[in-house]
Design a protein around this motif. Structure first.
Motif: not given
Ligand code: C2E
Ligand code: CA
Ligand code: CA
Length: 751
Positions: A310-329
């Motif tokens: 759902n939206r809650a889990l998606l936001s969580e996963r999106l936040a994770d993905a954004l965090g990783k993206a920030d580190r890995s480019g």
């Protein structure tokens, strides 16, 4: 005493004779002992009657051996004891000095058999032995004077009673002990919690039914076993038992998995004084609770309908993905996918069908994305995809694949439904860490896709950001306008073409400029037969096209209110014009997809007509072809209901949808309204228009052309055989007052 395998697993079977097994095993030796004694007597007293002794000794020997071999039933014991009494009697009766020795047998029997026999037989024995002895008196075989014999008989009674009383006391003690155990067993049996008692040898001493059934055990042979010998007992149990025995401290709430279930087990020391003599264990099956907790977590993070995050889990996963993206480019793409006109399907086919469509959409989306991407349902008909590692081009092509996939018709219940999707794509900018912002961007892009006509992909660009807020404001002010009845209605005259066709009208004078171009061209088209009512709204920023605010009202759920306002205005105006001119003028009102889908619309439309007092035959309802074809069966049903009101029905924008000829035959319609794109392609499309005219005649409908902008077009459509025309060349949509004055000046051919 309860049955062994219902109360306790591993309970010993009850002793058949109510006598300890050791005694029962020893008893045959006693008879053999008497036989040996008989032999000894014979050696001492050679004068005795040999043949009686031989018979007696052999008989006792045989009975003793039979007992040793296992003949130990109650009857067997009675037989042995009885035989010994009778043989003793016979030997004493036979007389001789050995009678005194044989009397010892009676004392032995009195001292032993009350122990070995069950209680009742024991009492009988207490009486039988002295009586048998006294019965020797009349024959003078009692080895001595009567007085001595009586004393002996008395002591036999005393010995036998003493032994019997001892045996009875022992039995009572055993029964009391068993009763206490039974009570404990009943208690533990009744407990829903699994319980076991383990001795220092790690052998199970007690195991209640709850534990037995947790382990799936049916039979009662677990008692005395060690953990590894008990089927289904997890190996760790032995470790915990050992540890409790060694340390004397309890181990609590240990979770053990076994056979797909979850058990919580505690072990505690059982002490006698200071010494730990055993370990008790309690076991609770918490599988159901664990499952409920799991389901709760699932419910908090997943959509129950599609089982997608759902939206809650998606936001969580999106936040994770954004965090990783920030580190890995690496880039992160978010696609927001909205089912086009979902509400129409939902309203027309029912909620079950709507649910099915959403589930089908969910599985289509899941099939299109990569294994590491997240597909989530944000709510309603809105889905989102988070795809890490996708750049703008790849994200767009993923969006395009989604659109292509959604164009394939889906079977929903008995119907085939085509539900396209609008997809908004954003690729999170470097350093972007706020999932809410990224989702908002994807949303803005999705709106752009909707605004550009749905069924397409739109990419986010920063220019869209202000639009999101504007859209909300726009929606709110439109809602206020509808609530305040501020939607205006303009009327575009529709003209009969038959005179023109018959050649009585002159050709191509062209449109005079200025505001009153209408009347000029009207001359050529002969007579006004009616109007199409078109909604107008001036928003805070000025005039807004109905092509914009109608879909907004549909999405926001107040299109029915808007449409009904237009209908009411149009009908009231029409009543006035019909009265003023005395002519059977008609008005065409557009019906939105959601109005068509809503079963309550029919009654509300009927009520408005009745309220305003306009004849239903003067009202035409226009429904866009693509909407009718989205759910043909539902449309046919609803059109019949509408027609039953007496109104006429027109298929709007005919030629832009995908009408099946077979369906068209069944649709209860009175008019085909040829889309203006065909008119604009005249003269090339004249054959097509001619074909539609024939088609309309074949199904008993008239043809209306819209978008006539030039004299040539007007002549072309007239030649093609169309019945009715409207368009800027003939007249622009006009306000009600202008229509009134147009009608006052005749509103018809001045030729
Ligand atoms: P439509 O039902 O196909 O309406 C005809 C549209 O063509 C109108 O645009 C009309 O102004 C325009 N038109 C008329 N003659 C010409 C011409 O010669 N050339 C050109 N290029 N256009 C011409 P409008 O008023 O902007 O309405 C657009 C659409 O909005 C309508 O298409 C209809 O689908 C919808 N709409 C308008 N009013 C209502 C309403 O009250 N309820 C509903 N549900 N839909 C409405
Ligand atoms: Ca229309
Ligand atoms: Ca149209």
């Amino acid at each position: 005493m309860a049955e062994p395998d219902t109360v306790l697993v591993g309970r010993e079977p009850p002793a058949g004779l109510d006598v300890p097994m050791t005694l029962r095993k020893a008893e045959p030796w006693l008879v053999i002992g008497l036989a040996v004694h008989g032999l000894a007597v014979d050696l001492v007293d050679s004068t005795s009657t040999m043949e009686y002794l031989v018979v007696s000794v052999s008989l006792l020997g045989v009975l003793g051996v039979a007992g040793l071999l296992g003949w130990r039933s109650r009857v067997a014991v009675v037989v042995r004891c009885g035989t010994a009494i009778v043989l003793g009697y016979v030997l004493m009766l036979a007389g001789g000095p050995s009678g005194g020795y044989i009397l010892l047998w009676y004392f032995v029997l009195a001292a032993v058999y009350p122990l070995v026999l069950p209680s009742v037989e024991g009492w009988v024995l207490v009486a039988v032995i002295p009586v048998a002895y006294l019965a020797l008196l009349p024959f003078g075989a009692a080895d001595g004077p009567v007085a001595i014999a009586l004393v002996r008989a008395g002591s036999l009674v005393f010995v036998a009673s003493f032994v019997h009383t001892g045996a009875a006391a022992f039995r009572r003690a055993v029964a009391q002990r068993d009763g206490a155990f039974d009570l404990l067993d009943t208690y533990s049996h009744g407990s829903p919690v699994g319980m076991a008692l383990w001795d220092r040898d790690l052998r199970v001493r007690r195991m209640n039914q709850a534990l037995a059934s947790l382990l799936g055990l049916q039979t009662g042979d677990q008692l005395g076993r060690r953990p590894h010998e008990i089927p289904g007992m997890p190996p760790v149990v032995a470790d915990h038992l050992r540890s409790v025995l060694a340390t004397g401290t309890p181990e609590r709430d240990v979770e053990i998995l076994g056979g797909g279930r979850t058990f919580v087990t505690s072990w505690y020391p059982v002490r006698s004084g200071r010494e730990v003599v055993a370990v008790g264990s309690v076991v609770v099956d918490v599988s159901a609770e664990r499952e409920a907790t799991r389901a709760l977590t699932q419910a908090a993070t997943h959509d129950p309908l599609t089982r997608l995050p759902n939206r809650a889990l998606l936001s969580e996963r999106l936040a994770d993905a954004l965090g990783k993206a920030d580190r890995s480019g690496q880039s992160v793409a978010v696609l927001l996918c909205d089912v086009d006109r979902f509400k129409v399907v939902n309203d027309s086919l029912g909620h079950d069908a709507g649910d099915e469509l959403l589930r089908a959409t969910a599985s289509r989306l899941s099939a299109v994305v990569g294994p590491d991407d997240t597909v989530a349902r944000l709510g309603g008909d809105e889905f989102a995809i988070v795809a890490a590692g996708l750049g703008p081009a790849a994200a767009r092509s993923l969006g395009e694949r989604i659109c292509a996939e959604s164009r394939r018709p889906l079977r929903v219940g008995a119907d085939w439904v085509t539900s396209t999707m609008s997809v908004g794509v954003t690729v999170a900018a470097d350093g972007e860490t706020d999932p809410v912002g990224v989702l908002r961007d994807a949303d803005a892009a999705m709106y752009r896709a909707k605004e550009s006509g749905r069924d397409q992909v739109a990419m986010f660009d920063v220019g869209l950001r202000p639009a999101t807020n504007e859209r909300l404001e726009f929606r709110a002010s439109l809602r206020r306008a509808v609530e305040a009845d501020q939607i205006r209605v303009v009327y575009q005259p529709v003209y009969r073409l038959d005179r023109l066709r018959s050649g009585s009208a002159r050709a191509g004078r062209g449109r005079r400029g200025g505001s009153n171009g209408a009347t000029a061209s009207a001359a050529e088209a002969s007579e006004i037969v009616g109007f199409e009512a078109l909604a107008r709204w001036t928003g805070p920023e000025g005039e807004v096209s109905p092509a914009v605010f109608i879909p907004t009202a549909e999405d926001a759920g107040f299109i029915a209110a808007l449409g009904e306002q237009v209908l009411r205005h149009a009908c009231s105006a029409l009543v006035g014009w019909r009265r003023a001119t005395g002519r059977p003028l008609t008005v065409a009102v557009n019906l939105s997809a959601r109005q068509l889908a809503d079963p309550r619309s029919v009654a509300r439309i009927g009520a408005i007509l009745a309220d305003v007092g306009v004849p239903a035959s003067a009202v035409h309802l226009e429904i866009t072809e693509s909407i009718l074809m989205a759910d043909v069966e539902g449309s046919i049903r609803r059109l019949r209901e509408l027609r039953a009101l007496g109104v006429s029905l027109a298929v709007d924008d005919f030629g832009t949808g995908y009408s099946s000829l077979a369906y068209l035959r069944d649709l209860p319609v009175d008019m085909l309204k040829i889309d203006r794109s065909f008119v604009s392609r005249l003269p090339e499309d004249s054959a097509v228009i001619g074909f539609v005219v024939d088609l309309a005649r074949a199904i008993g409908a008239k043809t209306v052309v819209e978008g006539v902008e030039t004299a040539e077009q007007l002549r072309g459509v007239a030649r093609a055989g169309c019945d009715i025309a409207q368009g800027y060349y003939l007249s622009r949509p006009l306000g009600a007052a202008e229509i009134s004055s147009l009608l006052a000046t005749g509103g018809r051919a001045r030729s």
